[in-house]
Motif scaffolding. Structure first.
Motif, PDB file in Angstrom:
ATOM      1  N   LEU A   1      32.640  42.364  45.183  1.00 21.54           N
ATOM      2  CA  LEU A   1      33.683  41.382  45.464  1.00 21.54           C
ATOM      3  C   LEU A   1      34.651  41.250  44.291  1.00 21.54           C
ATOM      4  CD1 LEU A   1      34.844  39.278  47.381  1.00 21.54           C
ATOM      5  CD2 LEU A   1      33.261  37.599  46.396  1.00 21.54           C
ATOM      6  N   GLY A   2      34.151  41.359  43.073  1.00 24.78           N
ATOM      7  CA  GLY A   2      35.039  41.279  41.915  1.00 24.78           C
ATOM      8  C   GLY A   2      36.041  42.415  41.891  1.00 24.78           C
TER       9      GLY A   2
ATOM     10  N   THR B   1      43.075  43.293  45.064  1.00 17.07           N
ATOM     11  CA  THR B   1      44.067  42.428  45.716  1.00 17.07           C
ATOM     12  C   THR B   1      45.143  42.000  44.725  1.00 17.07           C
ATOM     13  OG1 THR B   1      42.363  41.624  47.246  1.00 17.07           O
ATOM     14  CG2 THR B   1      44.365  40.308  47.032  1.00 17.07           C
ATOM     15  N   LEU B   2      44.732  41.628  43.502  1.00 19.81           N
ATOM     16  CA  LEU B   2      45.726  41.277  42.480  1.00 19.81           C
ATOM     17  C   LEU B   2      46.637  42.458  42.175  1.00 19.81           C
ATOM     18  CD1 LEU B   2      43.496  39.207  40.003  1.00 19.81           C
ATOM     19  CD2 LEU B   2      45.184  38.342  41.644  1.00 19.81           C
TER      20      LEU B   2
ATOM     21  N   GLY C   1      34.804  38.852  51.239  1.00 24.78           N
ATOM     22  CA  GLY C   1      33.906  37.831  50.716  1.00 24.78           C
ATOM     23  C   GLY C   1      32.881  37.402  51.738  1.00 24.78           C
TER      24      GLY C   1
ATOM     25  N   LEU D   1      38.660  41.606  44.418  1.00 27.81           N
ATOM     26  CA  LEU D   1      39.623  40.637  43.907  1.00 27.81           C
ATOM     27  C   LEU D   1      40.634  41.313  42.986  1.00 27.81           C
ATOM     28  CD1 LEU D   1      40.630  37.750  43.504  1.00 27.81           C
ATOM     29  CD2 LEU D   1      38.883  37.477  41.705  1.00 27.81           C
TER      30      LEU D   1
ATOM     31  N   LEU E   1      40.694  40.297  51.488  1.00 26.86           N
ATOM     32  CA  LEU E   1      39.795  39.839  50.427  1.00 26.86           C
ATOM     33  C   LEU E   1      38.847  38.760  50.950  1.00 26.86           C
ATOM     34  CD1 LEU E   1      38.926  39.779  47.444  1.00 26.86           C
ATOM     35  CD2 LEU E   1      40.766  38.105  47.052  1.00 26.86           C
TER      36      LEU E   1
ATOM     37  N   TRP F   1      41.724  46.623  37.721  1.00 28.20           N
ATOM     38  CA  TRP F   1      41.006  47.092  38.914  1.00 28.20           C
ATOM     39  C   TRP F   1      40.227  48.381  38.621  1.00 28.20           C
ATOM     40  CZ3 TRP F   1      42.361  51.879  40.954  1.00 28.20           C
ATOM     41  CH2 TRP F   1      41.595  52.288  42.059  1.00 28.20           C
TER      42      TRP F   1
ATOM     43  N   ILE G   1      45.407  39.312  51.224  1.00 26.16           N
ATOM     44  CA  ILE G   1      44.541  38.168  50.913  1.00 26.16           C
ATOM     45  C   ILE G   1      43.489  37.986  52.005  1.00 26.16           C
ATOM     46  CG2 ILE G   1      44.512  35.670  50.596  1.00 26.16           C
ATOM     47  CD1 ILE G   1      47.307  35.934  49.339  1.00 26.16           C
TER      48      ILE G   1
END
Length: 687
Positions: free
Chosen positions: A58-59, A65-66, A110, A62, A106, A46, A103
């Motif tokens: 957005l990447g 979020t991970l 998006g 993601l 996220l 991240w 989630i």
């Protein structure tokens, strides 16, 4: 500013990546190593994405979020490693909800990245990120509170560092929401903060402490409350934003109505005892292996029993202490009454509701078995039929009656406590039975001790009455002896006018003394105590000697002006005992001498006889013991009462005696000083 964001996040990525490699190579016992490596690697990914493509892409979302999911998984594994959590999937429910919110954030991010997306979608995504950070902080607080006492600095440092990660995120998201844009300065600070978090985690990994935690029930309950509060505020923010979008000109009115209505509904639910009891039951059932925190429950139990009597009587406190263990709102104590049970104390239960009677069969059964009876099971006939037949019908008819807890003590039954149904009705399990059984025995010991104290106090009152009665019998014996001597002399000297005048004076004195004896018998010891006064000693001795010269020669010698602090009536009674004992011990021709001395420090009155004397063993072991006498037919009360009277006047009695050479009883009193004699016309009180 963009360069600073790049370098701070890049260095943070480098540090977290290095930590992931270190954690993979080191096999610390008790540490969830694989999850820790995944979480550190996800954090490095991240930070690298934030440095390379920017924080708003957005990447990067993601990767964030991970990262969040990995750290949540690491935290839940730490929780599950504690032996107090049961079953494994229950604790995951809370973490799963937080993960779903991450989630959802996220997904909304998006949608917000599409060209035709409304600005409110990005705001909603930001609010969900804030909710994740708040929930994670609450869970981290639970972890830190759980390990605060047992774990070392390494574990606490790791948890604090992880809490710092969520705290930084929360502040960044909150500032972005309030300012309606994302200031670059905050992201520079975020990168620096992540570098600091990485360094603290690295320092913690150098320690080899065990990573076991124990979740406090209080912390868990408060944490769940904070999660609910955070979720409520997040819901308010989302709904009010949605209302602002679709409400048009009435948006402000609708927002106000929603806020006030939802707040009123929440406050109504929170104030409900049922909801609080339900939350505690669910928390204990799903998060912990044992239903009760035994240390907390026992401290509360003993504190209730040991509360001062002014708070509530002991019987009521016992009922409350037992009821608090199971969250019962009321209770009643049934006490032995004849062969059965009768109603004793109640706690928040109207006495008219509880009949409170039971027969001897139930008492014998509970005393022998000590079983705790669950009334709902007996109502459904799921328990033994004999036990159901032993219970009185009023217990079955009383719908709130829930359980019957016996209080066994030394093979008997000190009482039985009837518990009311708790707000969340449930069946009793083995933990309830064990805890109530132990608490019942402890409460029975308190109850038995209180009854023993009451019986002892009553016995002491009877003993005090008997002692005073024995004193009075002794004084009556002396009066009877005096009146008998008077009657015997009256046969010979009845025609003598002087004798008749002396006889009348003696009869009046005897009548006054008998009246005083009756008064002493009817009054309590506290009401008969008199204040000490400054009094001349010799006139009292002259009066005592004159009253007994017809019986035996008595002489008064010594200081004529001695003034002592004493109770005149008590001193006369004291000296009367000693003089009578001296007369009884002396030959008829040997006088009894009363000698007075005063030296400024004390006033002494010696009662001297030339009688048979006493042995040192008799003086030491038997002289001042009640009901022990060396005279035939004696009560053995005179010397005992004399010493008690001297002690009450802040004085003492000293004895010197030799067998065959007589005895000297010395009464030592405090002297009256000049200031004392000026009070009340020459009669002062003791200081």
């Amino acid at each position: 500013m963009g360069t600073l964001i790049l370098w701070t996040h890049a260095l943070a990525a480098l540090l977290f990546g290095a930590l992931a490699l270190v954690a993979w190579r080191r096999r610390e016992p008790g540490v969830p190593r694989r999850l820790l490596c995944v979480a550190l690697a996800a954090t490095a990914l991240w930070a690298l994405a934030a440095a390379g493509i920017g924080s708003n892409q957005l990447g990067t979302g993601l990767a964030e979020t991970l990262r969040d999911l990995a750290w949540l998984a690491f935290m839940i594994v730490l929780h599950r490693r504690d032996g107090n959590i049961r079953p494994p999937l229950a604790l995951g429910t809370v973490y799963s909800v937080v993960a779903l919110v991450a989630i959802a954030a996220l997904v909304l991010q998006g949608f917000a990245s599409t060209p035709d997306a409304a600005p409110q979608v990005a705001t909603a995504a930001l609010l969900l990120r804030m909710l994740v950070a708040v929930a994670a902080l609450v869970l981290m607080r639970a972890l830190h509170g759980a390990i605060a006492e047992r774990a070392g600095a390494a574990q606490r440092g790791m948890v604090v560092a992880l809490a710092g990660l969520w705290f930084i995120d929360f502040n960044v998201f909150t500032a972005s929401y309030l300012l309606a844009y994302q200031p670059l300065e905050l992201y520079v600070i975020r990168g620096l903060g992540m570098m600091l978090v990485a360094m603290v985690m690295g320092a913690s990994l150098q320690r080899r402490d065990e990573w076991n935690v124990q979740v406090s029930r209080t912390v868990a309950y408060q944490s769940m409350s904070l999660v609910a509060i955070g979720a409520y505020f997040a819901l308010l923010a989302i709904v009010t934003s949605a209302i602002a979008t679709v409400g048009g000109s009435n948006a402000r009115v609708l927002q106000t109505a929603f806020v006030f209505g939802s707040t009123a509904a929440i406050l109504t639910l929170v104030s409900s005892p049922w909801l609080r009891a339900w939350a505690k039951v669910k928390l204990a059932k799903h998060f912990f292996r044992h239903r009760y925190d035994y240390r907390t429950e026992w401290m509360r139990f003993t504190a209730t029993l040991g509360a001062p009597e002014e708070a509530a009587p002991l019987d009521t406190r016992i009922v409350k202490a037992i009821a608090d263990l199971t969250d019962s709102p009321a209770g009643a104590l049934l006490v032995p009454e004849g062969a059965g049970l009768g109603l004793g104390a109640t706690w928040t239960w109207e006495r008219e509701t509880v009949i409170g009677s039971a027969d001897a069969g139930l008492v014998e059964h509970l005393a022998a078995s000590g079983r705790i009876l669950e009334l709902d099971a007996l109502r459904r006939a799921e328990a033994d039929a004999p036990e159901a037949a032993m219970l009185p019908q009023w217990m079955f008819d009383l719908e709130d009656a829930w359980a019957l807890v016996p209080l066994p003590h030394q093979g008997g039954l000190a009482g039985v406590i009837l518990l009311a149904r708790p707000p969340v009705s449930r069946a009793l399990d083995w933990e309830d039975f064990d805890l109530l059984r132990v608490a019942g025995r402890q409460a029975a010991s308190y109850l038995a001790e209180a009854r023993a104290h009451a019986a002892l106090a009553e016995a002491q009152r009877f003993d005090e009455f008997n002692r005073r009665f024995a004193f009075i019998i002794h004084d009556i014996k002396n009066l009877v002896s005096q009146l008998t001597l008077l009657a015997r002399n009256a046969e010979r000297h009845a025609d003598n006018p002087e004798f008749r005048a002396d006889m009348i004076a003696t009869l009046k004195s005897s009548a006054e003394k008998m009246t005083g004896l009756l008064t002493r018998l009817s009054q309590s010891p506290r009401t008969t105590a008199q204040a000490l006064q400054a009094m001349e000693v010799v006139p009292l001795l002259d009066r005592i000697a004159a009253a007994r010269r017809a019986q035996h020669p008595v002489a008064v010698t010594g200081a004529r002006a001695a003034v002592a602090l004493a109770d005149p009536g008590a001193l006369e009674q004291l000296l009367g005992h000693l003089v009578q004992n001296a007369i009884d011990a002396s030959p008829a021709h040997e006088p009894v001498t009363l000698h007075v001395a005063a030296d400024g420090a004390q006033v002494t009155i010696d009662v001297i006889d030339q009688g048979c004397g006493m042995s040192p063993g008799f003086i030491r072991d038997r002289l001042f013991k009640p009901f022990v006498s060396s005279k035939d037919g004696g009560f053995g009360i005179g010397a005992f009462e004399a010493r008690a009277l001297a002690t009450a006047m802040q004085g003492r009695i000293e004895v010197k005696s030799r067998e065959g050479h007589g005895s000297r009883f010395r009464v030592v009193l405090k002297p009256a000083h000049a200031a004392d004699t000026g009070l009340n016309g020459g009669m002062g009180r003791a200081a």
